[in-house]
Design an enzyme around this catalytic site. Structure first.
Site, PDB file in Angstrom:
ATOM      1  N   GLU A  23       0.644  -1.215  -0.043  1.00  7.67           N
ATOM      2  CA  GLU A  23      -0.149  -0.013   0.214  1.00  7.67           C
ATOM      3  C   GLU A  23       0.902   1.310  -0.023  1.00  7.67           C
ATOM      4  O   GLU A  23       1.282   1.796  -0.776  1.00  7.67           O
ATOM      5  CB  GLU A  23      -0.796  -0.070   1.224  1.00  7.67           C
ATOM      6  CG  GLU A  23      -2.294   0.770   0.865  1.00  7.67           C
ATOM      7  CD  GLU A  23      -3.460   0.182   1.641  1.00  7.67           C
ATOM      8  OE1 GLU A  23      -4.430   0.995   1.639  1.00  7.67           O
ATOM      9  OE2 GLU A  23      -3.420  -1.012   2.342  1.00  7.67           O
ATOM     10  N   GLU A  36      -2.517   0.499  13.255  1.00 11.61           N
ATOM     11  CA  GLU A  36      -3.760   0.833  12.269  1.00 11.61           C
ATOM     12  C   GLU A  36      -5.047   0.852  13.154  1.00 11.61           C
ATOM     13  O   GLU A  36      -5.864   1.538  12.811  1.00 11.61           O
ATOM     14  CB  GLU A  36      -3.697   0.210  11.032  1.00 11.61           C
ATOM     15  CG  GLU A  36      -4.657   0.309  10.037  1.00 11.61           C
ATOM     16  CD  GLU A  36      -4.598  -0.398   8.956  1.00 11.61           C
ATOM     17  OE1 GLU A  36      -3.784  -1.682   8.879  1.00 11.61           O
ATOM     18  OE2 GLU A  36      -5.025  -0.185   7.758  1.00 11.61           O
TER      19      GLU A  36
HETATM   20  C1  BGC Z   1      -5.437   2.357   4.736  1.00 18.96           C
HETATM   21  C2  BGC Z   1      -5.743   3.690   5.512  1.00 18.96           C
HETATM   22  C3  BGC Z   1      -6.725   4.409   4.572  1.00 18.96           C
HETATM   23  C4  BGC Z   1      -7.877   3.503   4.347  1.00 18.96           C
HETATM   24  C5  BGC Z   1      -9.113   4.074   3.692  1.00 18.96           C
HETATM   25  C6  BGC Z   1      -6.402   1.572   4.288  1.00 18.96           C
HETATM   26  O1  BGC Z   1      -6.045   0.529   3.665  1.00 18.96           O
HETATM   27  O2  BGC Z   1      -4.149   1.978   5.232  1.00 18.96           O
HETATM   28  O3  BGC Z   1      -5.017   4.345   6.353  1.00 18.96           O
HETATM   29  O4  BGC Z   1      -7.000   5.678   4.831  1.00 18.96           O
HETATM   30  O5  BGC Z   1      -7.411   2.267   3.590  1.00 18.96           O
HETATM   31  O6  BGC Z   1      -9.763   3.432   2.855  1.00 18.96           O
END
Ligand code: BGC
Length: 906
Positions: free
Chosen positions: A491, A753
């Site tokens: 990501e 997270e």
């Molecule tokens: C990310 C987040 C992001 C979110 C929103 C995730 O996969 O890691 O930090 O804001 O998706 O869809």
């Protein structure tokens, strides 16, 4: 208490030492102002290669007296260092300008030329009309200002070289370099510059950033060799992107390079990338941001980047179309290896498997030293976690292979570190190592955008310092030319929600002005024709349009640039695009209610309806836009958007407010906090909605959060503004689930997270910055450093530390655009001390609170009585007045250092 006081004393000694060291280099005359320091051009010190035609300047003022202001300044800009020494302002002499601006001063001299270096200095006048000495000279250099300045072509290849014979004495040489992907430039056998993973990640088809290097001393009369290694970076990465439009931008990496070499006598030679370069496959067999690098040292070609190398087996480099986008100067701190780390321990959970623990979740890579037979293959695999048996746990990396493979060439000791990838990791598994590695075999290389430190926060409650440490690491490890969400899985994107939620924290902790200036332009580049914005910038992932909490990064980041740095230009430059964005929102807001949503309060524990959250953002965006119009002097638009905002507010209240239960939407912490924060609540219900919120926290959830990362950003400052810093503090120091402290207690070294302690294949990065918004609250509430009411750029400051519960002291300091602002306080029964620093040309309100039951309050500043018998006592230099409101005493002070001590009887 005793312990707290002793620590406070120890800490004060440190702070004092720090201030002393910080002021080293400032030369005070016997009287009057000292020479300005900290000269910046477009937020950068001595930038090389800028492409702003009217750059802005700032400097930091110093004065040995309190309550001093700049009343005038003079800037001299010369075309040569010698000219400047003679006080010649042949390019620009501003003359004496009556103004207290020491920031955002716009260039108004002759037009600036491509590639030229300019030298500048500044002096200032104080309130008594005394002139300071001139500052030390600073410089800035223009990049290539027009497309016609670029003479080369994009070429592709893995390893590229060019040899050239240069005759004459070289007086100056500059390399302008960029790539679709990543490059490493080498001249005559040595790497040029210290940047890594350059250039920045941009929407390459629209804009590519180039870096300027001074290579004057790298070149010599005679034969010279240029060598370039290319990696794919973000330009060729394509997997997992839902939309073909955001798949790989290019098939192969490409280079655009130009070296301008000036000789004595005025001749200039250009070395440019074109079909005359030679190309071959080098030792990097493959490279990928997510998957790592495969490097075969047997394929190295010693001397390839030196003159005289036989490249007859190499083929001609292929020219390619490359990017047709704008070539812009990269005007922000580069990505660098900022530190090296010793591993903390090494274990061998299985034969031949060695797991190094860095002791810290970090971003970057490792450097490995080894010796062994040619062809030995060593594999490094990276992980944030380990299983109970000590083997690395990579389940949360998604599809990122995150491994580097090195094949030895078998010649003595070999050292390897990758070039075109990075990993997010605490643990490194080494397999295939020839022999047994020791702790010394491996070094962690900490890599991220090399922003300077700007702030520090420390307090008597250890858990707060631990959280601050996690924020620090998570923030830095998520700066890779764009603000990323995470650094480990496949990501690492510029998720805009994460960016807006944490920008204020980042701006207190680090020198972020140039970084966000660049990112805001990236956002503008990613805007869709209908005015909407993607979830990620550059756009790779997420919804189209993005959720409003993500799109809103555009107005919010502009707004924070205005607040923190007084950046009016950013408002002006983005005004039209922001207007388009607001128009897009409006077109989706039937009856003034915006209902498009998807992420809502991401990673929340209690669900808040996304359409409500989206609508609150709509209100926020429209009202910010109206304020921006006002700031830019567009009063008609300010009024009409102001009116729209109030219509949206009414509609929002009609649609989402339940006056019977005094709750917004479904009454979650996030729902009520957002409404209260944005002052949406009808006056007569305010108190009741507050109660709904605090009851939910205290009684509903035993003083725990239920928010995601959106809600918590509002909640903490809101509680302080409601006079409930005590409750915010309880949440901040909480150590049971869910809380930041819970992460610390569970051994986190970066923020997670999720509030939950999870491992496994589902989404659970152990290095996300988005919950780090609480860091801004540390500075504002506990440290007490705030912008004054209606002020921007720290011209007017409000020092208002929240002295709460069992916190005995806290100390915060921020190097603002106008200089250092600091606030340190300590409490002991019957006494409160607050030390503050206010930069020259700024002033501050210093709020000194007494304890609730205190009587006979006496306040001293530097030992002199400034408040006694219920009255302000005048006469202390720099202190202009004081007022009392209940148990709160507010002093108005000018610039300087102050030590307030409040005592009283209990
Ligand atoms: C990310 C987040 C992001 C979110 C929103 C995730 O996969 O890691 O930090 O804001 O998706 O869809």
């Amino acid at each position: 208490m005793f312990d707290g006081n002793r620590r406070w004393q120890v800490m004060r000694t440190f702070v004092g030492l720090f201030l002393f060291l910080g002021s080293a280099g400032v030369v005070y005359g016997a009287e009057g102002p000292a020479a300005p320091t900290g000269l910046r051009c477009e937020y950068l010190s001595n930038p090389m290669g800028i492409d702003v035609q009217k750059p802005r300047f700032s400097w930091v003022l110093h004065h040995s007296e309190r309550a001093q202001m700049q009343t005038a300044y003079q800037i001299l800009i010369a075309g040569s260092a010698e000219g400047l020494d003679r006080d010649a302002g042949d390019v620009w002499d501003s003359g004496k300008v009556d103004s207290n601006d020491s920031t955002q001063v716009v260039y108004a001299g002759k037009s600036l030329s491509s590639g030229k270096t300019y030298y500048w200095k500044v002096r200032s006048w104080d309130t008594a009309g005394n002139a300071s000495p001139y500052s030390a000279a600073a410089q800035f250099e223009m990049g290539l200002l027009s497309r016609d300045d670029w003479k080369g072509q994009w070429i592709e290849g893995n390893l590229l070289r060019k040899e050239i014979d240069l005759q004459g004495r070289i007086v100056r040489a500059r390399a302008y370099v960029t790539a679709l992907g990543y490059y490493e430039l080498r001249i005559n056998g040595e790497k040029v510059g210290r940047n890594v993973l350059d250039p920045a990640f941009t929407t390459y088809p629209k804009r590519v950033l180039y870096t300027t290097y001074d290579v004057s001393r790298r070149l010599r009369s005679g034969k010279n060799a240029f060598g370039v290694m290319l990696g794919g970076g973000w330009a060729t990465l394509g997997r997992r992107f839902f939309d073909p439009e955001v798949g790989p931008y290019y098939k192969t990496p490409a280079l655009l390079l130009q070296v301008n070499i000036e000789f004595e006598g005025g001749k200039t030679v250009f070395v440019v990338s074109d079909g005359s370069w030679k190309a071959t496959q080098g030792p990097i067999v493959s490279d990928s941001v997510y998957d790592g690098e495969v490097y075969d040292a047997r394929r190295e070609q010693p001397g390839w980047d030196q003159p005289g190398f036989d490249d007859s087996t190499w083929s001609a480099a292929q020219t390619v179309e490359g990017s047709k986008g704008v070539l812009s100067a990269q005007m922000m701190p580069p990505i660098r290896v900022v530190d090296s780390m010793m591993p903390r321990s090494i274990a061998s959970p299985r034969p031949g498997v060695f797991v190094f623990d860095m002791g810290q979740n970090m971003s970057g890579w490792v450097q490995l030293r080894m010796q062994g037979p040619a062809g030995t293959q060593v594999t490094l695999r990276f992980a944030e976690l380990v299983y109970p048996d000590g083997m690395i746990n990579r389940e949360n990396l998604g599809e990122a292979k995150s491994r580097d493979i090195y094949t030895l060439k078998g010649q003595g000791e070999e050292t390897y570190e990758p070039r075109f990838t990075y990993h997010g990791f605490r643990y490194v598994e080494v397999t295939g190592f020839p022999g047994t590695p020791s702790l010394d075999s491996l070094r962690g290389r900490v890599v991220h955008t090399a922003v300077g430190a700007a702030g520090s926060f420390v307090a008597s409650k250890q858990i707060l310092n631990d959280i601050q440490r996690l924020i620090h690491w998570s923030q830095l490890t998520n700066l890779f030319s764009i603000p990323t969400d995470c650094d480990q899985r496949n990501e690492r994107q510029g998720w805009m929600g994460d960016a807006q939620a944490t920008a204020e924290e980042a701006m207190m902790n680090f020198d972020m002005a140039a970084f966000y200036t660049n990112f805001i332009r990236d956002i503008r580049d990613a805007q869709f024709p209908d005015g909407s914005l993607p979830d990620t910038v550059p756009r790779k992932y997420g919804g189209v349009p993005g959720d409003l909490g993500w799109q809103t990064a555009y107005p919010l980041l502009c707004w924070y640039m205005w607040q923190q740095y007084g950046d009016r230009r950013i408002l002006a430059e983005n005004y039209d695009a922001l207007k388009k964005y607001v128009a897009f929102l409006r077109s989706h807001a039937q009856d003034n209610v915006y209902r498009l949503h998807w992420e809502g309060d991401w990673v929340e524990l209690a669900h808040t309806p996304g359409d409500y959250i989206g609508d609150v953002w709509y209100y926020y965006d429209v009202s910010l836009f109206s304020k921006m119009a006002q700031i830019l002097g567009k009063s008609d638009e300010a009024a009409s958007y102001g009116q729209l905002a109030s219509q949206v507010k009414d509609a929002l209240n009609r649609t989402f407010f339940d006056a019977h239960t005094d709750n917004y939407a479904n009454g979650t912490q996030t729902a009520n906090a957002m409404a209260l924060f944005l002052d949406l609540v009808p006056k007569e219900h305010r108190e009741a909605v507050q109660r709904s919120l605090t009851d939910d926290i205290v009684y509903g959830h035993n003083t725990h959060l239920t928010t995601g990362f959106i809600g918590v950003k509002f909640l903490m400052p809101l509680l302080t503004s409601l006079g409930r810093s005590d409750l915010a503090y309880d949440l901040a120091v909480q150590t049971t689930y869910p809380s930041w402290g819970y992460m610390v207690e569970r051994g986190a070294t970066t923020l997670w997270e999720l509030w939950q302690d999870k491992a496994g294949p589902a989404m659970n990065s152990h290095d996300h910055i988005m919950f780090g918004s609480v860091g801004a609250w540390f500075y504002n509430a506990l440290g007490g450093i705030n912008l004054g009411p209606e002020s921007v750029g720290y011209q007017h400051i409000r020092i208002a530390p929240q002295i709460v519960e069992d916190l005995h002291w806290a100390s915060a300091s921020v190097d603002t655009i106008r200089g250092t602002v600091s606030s340190s306080w300590s409490y002991s029964p019957g006494s409160i001390a607050i030390d503050v620093t206010v930069p020259v040309s700024s002033d501050a309100q210093v709020v000194v609170p007494a304890e609730a039951q205190m009587t006979d309050v006496v306040i001293r500043e530097g030992g002199r009585v400034v408040w006694e018998d219920g009255r302000y006592v005048s006469g202390d230099p720099g202190v202009k007045g004081a007022t009392q409101q209940g148990r709160i005493f507010t002093f108005e002070v000018g610039s300087g250092n102050y030590s307030f001590r409040l005592t009283g009887s209990e």
